[in-house]
Design a protein around this motif. Structure first.
Motif: not given
Lengths: 392, 369
Positions: A21-27
């Protein structure tokens, strides 16, 4: 019934789901994360704190771990949280010549894969780790092993994801999968449908139940690990400690049988480390007992018997608590990651067994890049579910 | 300690546990009592005061004498008592894990378990509360009555329940002074007869007061008291300093219910009885089959009622093992209930009886016979 639409649904609020979830929001992707219980309430909240490099099999397994390890030092700052992260190194205690022969080969292969690791003589090992018993004939040492609070890590991922626009819902149980013509279209929860073109199965030991909703048989099984907590005390051990038996138990528990049959049944190996608060976490076992999270007196005794043989000071230390967690085991010890043949939009992210904490950053980063369409890591092919399906 | 012939394990050798053991042994059950302390009797042997109630409740008899007769009774009936034995776990299959006095680890497999673990004293936090000389009222009572050591010439007692009142009196009996007894509430918590006794001895009872802080370098040397308004807020300017060497904390007890929690018993929350409590039925059996409770673990009361609850649990456990016919057991239990209900009367007793009734109401029907 309420209905809403998202780009991506992540099922599971453990360290893996929270990391994705976190790395998706970064993208720039804002996923919906659905967790049946609470964040970090399952496996991620019932494990020890080691980020172990030395326990990884040389090859893809170790490569991923080393990449993940390189992401940890700056992670606390990036997530805006203190993760109790330290790289104090780790040691594997070797008790006899038979283990020595196995560990020499294991260490040689790890070195060839770029892991800084060496074997110290018994006396050298005790110089670095005075708590080791005189019976420890040698020990490996690697400065690459580290530690982190799994609870702080998981919550930090989840909070950072939420700040980045992820919709993180606890108490949200997925009860069914919506599919149409070989494509995933969303999920059914107890509070209604949520529609999305991508559904990530990060349900850990419960991933098989989610898989069955999609008509998939996943070769993930819960494997119980029991952990013992001692009273707080001044620093007694430096960095993380394992026994060679732990490595053997991880990859071939039958080899322990001649030394201790009960320990072989329970998959006992030593994994110990001291927390910032001074308590010692002492693991553990590897047992196939379904979804039973009870602790047992047999395991407590077997783990402590083994622990005292390597760290004799423990004989005089009080135990204050024991607990058990379920690890998502796979037959080859590697997680199942990435797309699934025949069901477009369904993405696997489960089966890390005891490596979930160590592999969480790289898992989140790789899968987020794949889901966001930024980049497909070639290694996902080797980690896909199809490796088990082809084998049949 | 062998396990093969143990029908019932009683955990705790206080008034409730010993009574349970005596009753079950009387009916022919093989009983083993485990207690982590090195002496049996729980709090009885430091209770030098006479008990209340009627003749049936051994009124007028001092606590230690009751302890002596309970020990004699259990010994005569053949219940074994193992001291220095710490029960650290009860597993889902009802195995009891023990560390013995000689550091052996045992796993016992009784048919029934009676939890009579009692309660622990509550702490109170204030500046200086970690200084040597700040202790629980129970610890003061142990020092004075068992070890014959007076903690200090002058003591400040905090809390006006029966423990605070009785221990204040016993400090005076031992030749110490009680500089003051403070009570945050506007009224005295314990029995009027106890309060009157210490008042007559000149102990100032300050209701609507608390201890603001304790001072001293290496030990307690003094305390600052402060008046409280009707919302328990400190009244500015009301502070006064007193010179003391000991602060005794008597602010209630909390049932030691951890083992019941491990057994997976259903719990309820009743602040009046000490907080989180395992629910039980009229046989003192919890919702976990074969696990009984008695005494303060079921809600903080007094030794008199703890002993009756223990007898009830002992009879019921023996009955469940087939050691006594149900008809005979019913008569025995009815007699105990009559004595229990007689104890739970009056202004204080009725409130406890009502609260206890809430527990049994929740616990009834858990086991279909």
């Amino acid at each position: 019934m309420s209905e809403r639409t998202a780009d991506v649904i992540i099922i599971g609020g453990g360290v893996i789901g929270a990391s994705i979830a976190y790395y998706l929001t970064k993208l720039g992707v804002k996923p919906v994360l659905l967790e049946r219980g609470d964040i970090c309430a399952g496996t991620s909240g019932a494990c020890d704190k080691a980020i172990s490099m030395q326990s990884k099999n040389p090859g893809l397994h170790l490569d991923l771990a080393l990449e993940s390890s390189a992401m940890f030092p700056g992670l606390g700052e990036e997530l805006g949280a203190d993760l109790d992260y330290h790289r104090y190194g780790g040691m594997i205690a070797i008790e006899n010549e038979r283990q020595m022969a196995i560990m020499e080969k294991f260490v040689e292969r790890q070195k060839n894969h770029g892991l800084p690791v060496e074997i110290l003589s018994g006396d050298e090992a005790r110089k670095r780790q005075p708590a080791f018993a005189p019976s420890v004939i040698a020990a490996t040492y690697s400065p690459a092993d580290a530690e982190v609070s799994p609870l702080k890590l998981t919550f930090a991922f989840a909070r950072a994801a939420r700040r980045g626009g992820a919709d993180i819902r606890t108490g949200a149980e997925v009860r069914g999968l919506l599919t149409n013509a070989g494509r995933v279209e969303g999920v059914v929860t107890q509070a209604g449908e949520v529609r999305a073109g991508v559904v990530v199965n990060a349900a850990g030991v419960f991933a098989p139940a989610v898989g069955r909703m999609a008509g998939l048989e996943l070769p993930i099984k819960p494997r119980r690990g029991q952990i013992i907590v001692t009273e707080p005390m001044p620093p007694m051990v430096h960095g993380e400690i394992w026994s060679a038996r732990y490595i053997v138990a991880k990859y071939n528990p039958e080899m322990i049988r001649s030394e201790d049959p009960e320990a072989a049944d329970l998959g006992v190996g030593l994994a110990a480390g001291q927390t910032a608060e001074g308590t010692l976490l002492i693991g553990g076992t590897r047992e196939f007992v379904g979804y039973d999270t009870a602790v047992t007196p047999e395991a407590t005794a077997a783990v402590l018997r083994h622990a005292v043989s390597i760290l004799p000071f423990l004989a005089k230390v009080h135990v204050i608590r024991t607990f058990a967690g379920l690890r998502p085991y796979t037959p080859d010890g590697m997680p199942i990651l990435g797309p699934v043949d025949g069901l477009e939009g369904f993405v696997m992210a489960a089966g890390h067994e005891g490596d979930g904490i160590a592999l969480a950053p790289i898992t989140g980063k790789m899968l987020a890049a794949y889901i966001a369409g930024a980049e497909t890591d070639k290694r996902l092919r080797d980690l896909a579910l199809s490796r088990f399906q082809q084998a049949k | 300690m062998t396990q093969s012939d143990t029908d019932i394990i009683v955990i705790g050798a206080g008034p409730a546990g010993l009574s349970a053991a005596a009753e079950a042994a009387r009916l022919g059950a093989a009983v083993l009592v485990l207690d982590e302390n090195d002496r049996p009797g729980g709090q009885l042997f430091k209770q030098i005061h006479k008990f209340f109630g009627s003749k049936d409740h051994r009124a007028g008899v001092r606590g230690y004498a009751i302890g002596d007769s309970l020990l004699a009774e259990t010994a005569r009936l053949g219940a074994r008592i193992e001291l220095g034995a710490v029960v650290y776990a009860i597993y889902p299959d009802r195995r009891v894990a023990v560390i013995t006095a000689d550091q052996r680890r045992l796993l016992l497999n009784p048919k029934k378990i009676i939890l009579a673990t009692g309660a622990s004293e509550n702490a109170l936090a204030f500046p200086g509360c970690t200084l040597p000389g700040v202790m629980s009222a129970g610890a003061v009572q142990t020092m004075v009555n068992l070890h014959r050591v007076l903690p200090a010439d002058k003591t400040l007692m905090v809390g006006s329940g029966n423990v605070g009142l009785i221990v204040s009196y016993q400090i005076r009996q031992a030749g110490g002074k009680v500089a003051a007894l403070v009570e945050a509430a506007p009224v005295i918590g314990g029995y009027g007869v106890h309060a009157a006794k210490i008042s007559r001895l000149g102990v100032p009872i300050l209701t609507g007061h608390t201890v603001k802080c304790v001072h001293g370098t290496d030990r307690v040397e003094g305390a600052t008291l402060v008046a409280l308004d009707d919302k328990f807020r400190a009244v500015p300017g009301s502070e006064r300093d007193i010179e003391i060497g000991c602060v005794a904390i008597a602010v209630g007890l909390t049932p030691l219910a951890e083992l019941a929690l491990m057994c997976g018993c259903k719990f309820t929350y009743i602040p009046k009885l000490g907080g989180h409590l395992p629910v039980h039925d009229d046989n003192m059996e919890t919702t976990a089959a074969g696990i009984y409770v008695a005494g303060d673990i079921t809600g903080v009361e007094e030794a008199s009622s703890a002993m009756e609850e223990g007898r009830l649990a002992g009879i019921a456990a023996a009955e469940a093992l087939g050691r006594v016919a149900p008809s005979e057991a019913a008569v025995l239990k009815q007699a105990v209930w009559a004595r229990l209900n007689a104890l739970r009367t009056g202004r204080f007793g009725q409130a406890r009886r009502d609260a206890k009734e809430r527990i049994t109401a929740e616990g009834r029907g858990a086991h279909v016979v």
